[in-house]
Design a protein around this motif. Sequence first.
Motif, mmCIF file in Angstrom:
data_model
loop_
_atom_site.group_PDB
_atom_site.id
_atom_site.type_symbol
_atom_site.label_atom_id
_atom_site.label_comp_id
_atom_site.label_asym_id
_atom_site.label_seq_id
_atom_site.Cartn_x
_atom_site.Cartn_y
_atom_site.Cartn_z
ATOM 1 N N GLN A 438 56.229 114.802 15.024
ATOM 2 C CA GLN A 438 57.383 114.791 15.947
ATOM 3 C C GLN A 438 57.409 113.517 16.808
ATOM 4 O O GLN A 438 58.469 112.888 16.924
ATOM 5 C CB GLN A 438 57.353 116.039 16.831
ATOM 6 C CG GLN A 438 58.574 116.190 17.743
ATOM 7 C CD GLN A 438 59.872 116.283 16.961
ATOM 8 O OE1 GLN A 438 59.985 117.060 16.018
ATOM 9 N NE2 GLN A 438 60.862 115.470 17.334
ATOM 10 N N PRO A 439 56.299 113.094 17.433
ATOM 11 C CA PRO A 439 56.337 111.822 18.161
ATOM 12 C C PRO A 439 56.724 110.638 17.271
ATOM 13 O O PRO A 439 57.424 109.724 17.718
ATOM 14 C CB PRO A 439 54.902 111.673 18.684
ATOM 15 C CG PRO A 439 54.402 113.066 18.803
ATOM 16 C CD PRO A 439 55.012 113.795 17.653
ATOM 17 N N LEU A 440 56.290 110.665 16.001
ATOM 18 C CA LEU A 440 56.674 109.595 15.087
ATOM 19 C C LEU A 440 58.177 109.594 14.835
ATOM 20 O O LEU A 440 58.815 108.532 14.818
ATOM 21 C CB LEU A 440 55.908 109.750 13.769
ATOM 22 C CG LEU A 440 56.267 108.780 12.639
ATOM 23 C CD1 LEU A 440 56.029 107.335 13.067
ATOM 24 C CD2 LEU A 440 55.477 109.094 11.372
ATOM 25 N N MET A 441 58.753 110.775 14.670
ATOM 26 C CA MET A 441 60.202 110.863 14.483
ATOM 27 C C MET A 441 60.956 110.373 15.709
ATOM 28 O O MET A 441 62.009 109.730 15.602
ATOM 29 C CB MET A 441 60.601 112.311 14.166
ATOM 30 C CG MET A 441 60.168 112.791 12.787
ATOM 31 S SD MET A 441 60.790 114.462 12.462
ATOM 32 C CE MET A 441 60.240 114.701 10.780
ATOM 33 N N ASP A 442 60.402 110.646 16.902
ATOM 34 C CA ASP A 442 61.058 110.196 18.137
ATOM 35 C C ASP A 442 61.131 108.666 18.209
ATOM 36 O O ASP A 442 62.084 108.113 18.784
ATOM 37 C CB ASP A 442 60.306 110.743 19.357
ATOM 38 C CG ASP A 442 60.389 112.255 19.451
ATOM 39 O OD1 ASP A 442 61.312 112.840 18.845
ATOM 40 O OD2 ASP A 442 59.520 112.863 20.122
ATOM 41 N N ASP A 443 60.146 107.994 17.656
ATOM 42 C CA ASP A 443 60.090 106.525 17.734
ATOM 43 C C ASP A 443 60.621 105.852 16.482
ATOM 44 O O ASP A 443 60.599 104.608 16.390
ATOM 45 C CB ASP A 443 58.640 106.073 17.957
ATOM 46 C CG ASP A 443 58.077 106.541 19.292
ATOM 47 O OD1 ASP A 443 58.867 107.028 20.129
ATOM 48 O OD2 ASP A 443 56.855 106.427 19.478
ATOM 49 N N TYR A 444 61.108 106.640 15.506
ATOM 50 C CA TYR A 444 61.402 106.078 14.194
ATOM 51 C C TYR A 444 62.502 105.019 14.230
ATOM 52 O O TYR A 444 62.422 103.991 13.558
ATOM 53 C CB TYR A 444 61.783 107.192 13.213
ATOM 54 C CG TYR A 444 61.436 106.862 11.782
ATOM 55 C CD1 TYR A 444 60.117 106.894 11.346
ATOM 56 C CD2 TYR A 444 62.424 106.502 10.868
ATOM 57 C CE1 TYR A 444 59.775 106.582 10.040
ATOM 58 C CE2 TYR A 444 62.101 106.186 9.556
ATOM 59 C CZ TYR A 444 60.774 106.220 9.157
ATOM 60 O OH TYR A 444 60.451 105.896 7.861
ATOM 61 N N ASN A 445 63.519 105.268 15.001
ATOM 62 C CA ASN A 445 64.624 104.308 15.075
ATOM 63 C C ASN A 445 64.135 102.973 15.645
ATOM 64 O O ASN A 445 64.517 101.897 15.169
ATOM 65 C CB ASN A 445 65.752 104.883 15.927
ATOM 66 C CG ASN A 445 67.016 104.051 15.818
ATOM 67 O OD1 ASN A 445 67.485 103.740 14.732
ATOM 68 N ND2 ASN A 445 67.571 103.680 16.975
ATOM 69 N N TRP A 446 63.272 103.033 16.669
ATOM 70 C CA TRP A 446 62.732 101.809 17.261
ATOM 71 C C TRP A 446 61.840 101.069 16.250
ATOM 72 O O TRP A 446 61.897 99.843 16.137
ATOM 73 C CB TRP A 446 61.931 102.150 18.518
ATOM 74 C CG TRP A 446 61.243 100.947 19.109
ATOM 75 C CD1 TRP A 446 60.027 100.451 18.764
ATOM 76 C CD2 TRP A 446 61.746 100.081 20.115
ATOM 77 N NE1 TRP A 446 59.729 99.334 19.494
ATOM 78 C CE2 TRP A 446 60.778 99.084 20.342
ATOM 79 C CE3 TRP A 446 62.927 100.057 20.871
ATOM 80 C CZ2 TRP A 446 60.951 98.080 21.275
ATOM 81 C CZ3 TRP A 446 63.096 99.058 21.809
ATOM 82 C CH2 TRP A 446 62.120 98.078 22.008
ATOM 83 N N LEU A 447 61.018 101.835 15.513
ATOM 84 C CA LEU A 447 60.120 101.215 14.548
ATOM 85 C C LEU A 447 60.892 100.446 13.475
ATOM 86 O O LEU A 447 60.478 99.364 13.053
ATOM 87 C CB LEU A 447 59.249 102.282 13.881
ATOM 88 C CG LEU A 447 58.239 102.999 14.787
ATOM 89 C CD1 LEU A 447 57.538 104.108 14.017
ATOM 90 C CD2 LEU A 447 57.230 102.025 15.357
#
Length: 524
Positions: A438-447
């Motif tokens: 879930q934290p990875l999905m939260d940052d996915y757009n930024w990544l």
Amino acid sequence: MEEFKFGRLDGQPAKIRNVPIAVTPEGFWCCPSQAVLHKTMKNQNQHARPKGGASPSVSKASSVQRTPINNLEKRTHSTPTRSRINSDEQVFPPADDAVPDPPKVSPVADKRHKQHKISVGFGQLHTSDLKVMLYGREGVAVKMIVHKNILSENSTFFADKLSRQSPVSCIEVSDCEDVEIYVETVGLMYCKHVKQRLIKQTVARVLRILKVAESLGFPACVMSCLNYLEAVPWVGDEEENVVSSIRQLHYENYGVSPLLKRVASDLTNPPNDTLAHIIELVLKSSDERGRREMKSLVLKLLKENSVWTNGSSDSCAVTFYSSCRNCLESLLNLFHRASDPEFSEQSSDKKDMIFRQITVEADNLLWLAEILADRNAADELTSIWASQGELAKLHCRVPVMHRHLISCLTARLFVAVGKGEALPSKETRQLLLDVWLQPLMDDYNWLQHGCRSFDRKVVEEGIGQTILTLPLEDQQTILLAWLGRFLKVGDSCPNLQRAFEVWWRRTFVRPYTDQQGSSSSRRS
């Protein structure tokens, strides 16, 4: 350069052959290289061909060739020294010291491989009392006019030959691999300061001299070669060539350990203390550019030397995991400070300092994870990271521009599991997905838009493969949760459609296929 004039049988004026001769005060002569010899032979054959289809002349007149001067070996000589180059097409008056005939061969072989004779004199020729014949490749034969006392004093090989029978007037050496260097090495026996003769030589040539000197039992030359190799820098492949040649010597006779200390210490195991010190220096670097460049260099060097690792049992892994735990402890403390309610009231400088430290520690962890994954030793790190539930809860309280490297670390571990670089337990894989997906999905757009090194396809494949290693019911729970998010935000979260297809076939197609297969087997 010395010139020799030869008369021709047809009575016409003789031409002059220029012969490259390098002489030292001690009477040292350097043999022309094989390339020069081959060029001379080729030119002789071309000049000997008849022009316009005319039949060849019956005369055995010598052909004339010019060969380049060996600049390296030019020296002014003070002692009378003679050298002559004779081809078998040249005619000379018979003499007592004529070149001995080589082993007899068939007429056909003699035509194909004509012998080319070279005569070399050392020191005071009028006092010489020994001839050494060298028979090399492609019909090259070299006669060396030498002195018994010089050769026996400097070479155990020649001393043994001379002691077997007396008197000895000629020694023959058949199948000589390196005629040029053999002649040069014998010439070095006439030099008082052998090391000075080697100063302007190349490493490759000195290695050739070293090989011949050892075969001749010429210890002074061997030691001079070793002293040269110990002092001169090695470039490119020279290091491997030197080490390989040195290890073929008899250590007890020549004491080559000081030379080998340049490439190996007395320690039998990799210097883990030194490696730990290097890792610590890199992780604690205060200069961003220096830290980045050294991380790249150390990572490359470790990948090149992964041959001496042994997976998770690698002794070096202890060093890396110690650094990982220190980074995690520091990172958790920084997240607590950044999540404190009073943090918003602090000055901008203090906030920026905390955020920079978070970025540095996260980047350090990512670098260590890359090292461990590349060495197939990331199992324990995956387990440690999956247990960081407290850090995952604080993740959302730090701005994404400062925390996104945390998600890069999560993505790298998913890739390691998906590629089989790490083999954690089922419980660890399940916990890793529950805590950090879930934290990875939260940052996915930024990544995708703010991280140049982020490879979306590789990460999505790693996440999908990690999910598919779980039991089917757990796959369903995670993929259905993903589907609901994907249908809302689209490309702003990982695209796990390939994993979804595999789960679909496992859930809806395989049971029907298995049922048909079992029915067919019962019928049969």
